[in-house]
Write a protein that holds these residues in place. Structure first.
Motif, short mmCIF file in Angstrom:
data_model
loop_
_atom_site.label_atom_id
_atom_site.label_comp_id
_atom_site.label_asym_id
_atom_site.label_seq_id
_atom_site.Cartn_x
_atom_site.Cartn_y
_atom_site.Cartn_z
N GLN A 235 -8.14 2.38 0.79
CA GLN A 235 -7.20 2.90 1.78
C GLN A 235 -7.90 3.81 2.79
O GLN A 235 -7.56 3.81 3.97
CB GLN A 235 -6.06 3.65 1.08
CG GLN A 235 -5.08 2.71 0.42
CD GLN A 235 -3.64 3.17 0.59
OE1 GLN A 235 -3.26 3.75 1.59
NE2 GLN A 235 -2.83 2.89 -0.40
N ASN B 52 -7.75 3.04 6.72
CA ASN B 52 -7.12 4.04 7.58
C ASN B 52 -8.09 4.72 8.54
O ASN B 52 -7.67 5.23 9.57
CB ASN B 52 -6.45 5.12 6.71
CG ASN B 52 -5.23 4.61 5.99
OD1 ASN B 52 -4.49 3.80 6.53
ND2 ASN B 52 -5.01 5.06 4.77
N SER C 279 0.82 -1.21 0.00
CA SER C 279 0.00 0.00 0.00
C SER C 279 0.86 1.26 0.00
O SER C 279 0.50 2.27 -0.62
CB SER C 279 -0.92 0.01 1.23
OG SER C 279 -1.82 -1.07 1.19
#
Length: 529
Positions: free
Chosen positions: A338, A342, A67
């Motif tokens: 993401q 996150n 990532s």
């Protein structure tokens, strides 16, 4: 002798080195990256650790590194990878999976500044200069500032902030490998640094007028391009402003908005049912998980090389509208994935559900477009063959037509399965089961059930045999999805060290033969008595 790569420009000045070979440390591919992570995890192993915990740790670190490195945004060199692995260790108490990856990028930046002995009290000043510089370079066409532009930049900087020692700051930032001088001027050395500070500048100015919003909207609209998608992604690391997320979701909802989603209901897959009946039955073979992972990494390296060869085409702003939309789909679900990972601990439940649902929806709408396009190509190919046959009645073409049909059906089958994995790997997390389950239950179709199954296997290492058997029974009248399910389970078994008894139990539940069973079956057909 080891030197920084810019040393190559002064090599001609040292004739004493003419007889020496010049070598360069290349970026790691997937194979070497996997080996490095295996060694890193092995350093922490104790005899009491369960094998599945080891695989889970390796996959967790691999997900984080993949990532962050993302197509060489951070150079995939051993030094940078080891720095990232170290940053994961130092951030364990902050629960990395619930923290923006921006912290990891910032860790690399802090380490770079400390390497040239920037005082702790001065770091904020250096970061502020870099943020302003990122904003200025974002506006430049060459992604750099020449001497006159640099002088103007520092003049304007001194009008807004307290003046700084221009020469010392630039020297320190060049020596720390954050900036570099090029033929076009001063620029960020690595792409992640440019994206990080350009996004930081946008985040810092978001509430100071409409200009920053206009720039962000422009980037979101161009999310199919590498630079735009990465700055948008980094922007989500710097800001939790809901307006940014709203803009991303509006953009996602607009892609192929007139299309319906692929559900993989039995009725919609009738064109694949005969194909599935004709291909050989699946067999649960004895395979070594390490060798399977090595083979998988080798295949990824081949694909990455092909993507690198096509990178200039991919980032052409003049792409046809259809290809722009296709690129947008893949970039958008990566960005949304993401954000999900996150922000799982800080976004409201309904927002998380919306991100996941819209990302699924746009992916499945694209899949519907692809399948329809593939059907058109197949029909056109068959039409041309029939026309040739009519013009040449002595040439039998029925076999060719069958082969064309089989080829296109095979392509469709593999693309559907690959897309299910792409969606799952982009959006999955080991902490989001409640979100995934809620959306899956609400929509209640086979495609979402298969996606959730992949996520649970890949991210949670959750091999729930009872649930798998239940899904297998649900798919009893949907042979295509049942085949997908079996392939998903087999892939997991091959990529992990699962005990023989558990493998045998799964094979029995899913009616998959094992080598011994298959040998007996073949023997009985040869000699029925």
């Amino acid at each position: 002798m080891i030197a920084e790569d810019s040393f190559r420009f002064v090599l001609p000045d040292f004739p004493e080195l003419d007889d020496y070979k010049k070598l360069e440390i290349l970026p790691f591919g997937n194979v070497h990256l996997g080996e490095l992570i295996n060694k890193w995890v092995a350093l922490e192993l104790t005899e009491e650790v369960d094998d599945q915990q080891v695989w889970a740790k390796k996959d967790e670190l691999r997900l984080h590194v993949d990532s962050l490195v993302r197509k060489n945004i951070v150079p995939a060199k051993p030094f940078h990878i080891l720095m990232l692995l170290q940053s994961f260790e130092t951030m364990t108490t902050q629960r990395l999976e619930l923290t923006a990856y921006g912290h990891c990028y910032q860790y690399l930046i802090y380490q770079a500044l400390e390497s040239v002995h920037v005082k702790q009290s001065d770091i904020e000043k250096y970061l502020n200069v870099l943020s302003e510089l990122g904003g200025a370079i974002l506006e430049s066409r060459s992604e750099s500032l020449n001497d006159s532009e640099l002088q103007l930049f520092f003049k304007e900087y001194s009008n807004k902030f307290l003046p700084v020692d221009q020469e010392k700051i630039i020297t320190d930032l060049v020596n720390s490998f954050i900036l570099q001088r090029s033929e076009t001027g001063l620029k960020f050395r690595y792409r992640y640094l440019f994206y990080f500070f350009a996004a930081k500048k946008l985040a810092d100015t978001l509430h100071r007028g409409e200009e920053a919003k206009r720039k962000i909207q422009n980037l979101v609209n161009k999310i199919h391009l590498e630079k735009a998608s990465n700055i948008v992604l980094f922007l989500t690391h710097h800001s939790k402003d809901p307006w940014i997320l709203d803009e991303i979701l509006i953009s996602v909802m607009d892609i192929f908005s007139d299309e319906s989603e692929v559900t993989l209901e039995a009725g919609s897959l009738s064109f694949l049912q005969d194909f599935v009946k004709e291909i050989p039955d699946l067999v649960l073979e004895n395979r070594d998980a390490r060798q399977e992972r090595l083979k998988n990494d080798n295949q990824k390296d081949i694909i990455d090389q092909q993507e690198d060869d096509n990178s200039l085409i991919e980032d052409d702003e003049n792409l046809e509208n259809f290809m722009v939309k296709v690129n947008k789909v893949f970039r958008a679900i990566e960005v949304c994935g993401q954000i999900l990972r996150n922000r799982l601990g800080s976004l409201e439940r309904n927002v998380l559900e919306s991100i996941y649902e819209e990302s699924l929806s746009v992916s499945l709408r694209f899949l519907n477009v692809f399948l329809r396009f593939s059907e058109c190509v197949r029909e056109e190919s068959i039409r041309k063959i029939k026309k040739i046959s009519e013009e040449n009645p002595n040439r039998p073409n029925s076999k060719i037509i069958r082969e064309i049909e089989s080829f296109y059906l095979g392509i469709n089958y593999m693309v559907i399965l690959a897309m299910l994995y792409k969606i799952s790997f982009s959006l999955g997390s080991d902490k989001g089961r409640e979100i995934y389950s809620k959306v899956t239950e609400t929509k209640n179709n086979p495609s979402l059930r298969l996606i959730q199954q992949i996520i649970e296997l890949q991210f949670e290492k959750r091999l729930d045999i009872d649930k798998i058997e239940k899904l297998h029974l649900e798919f009893s009248k949907n042979p295509v999805c049942d085949r997908f399910l079996k392939q998903i389970i087999l892939r997991h078994l091959y990529m992990h060290d699962i005990g023989y008894k558990e493998r045998q139990k799964i094979a029995t539940k899913l009616n998959i033969s094992m080598p011994v069973q298959r040998s007996i079956c073949i023997a009985s057909k040869i000699n029925p008595n």
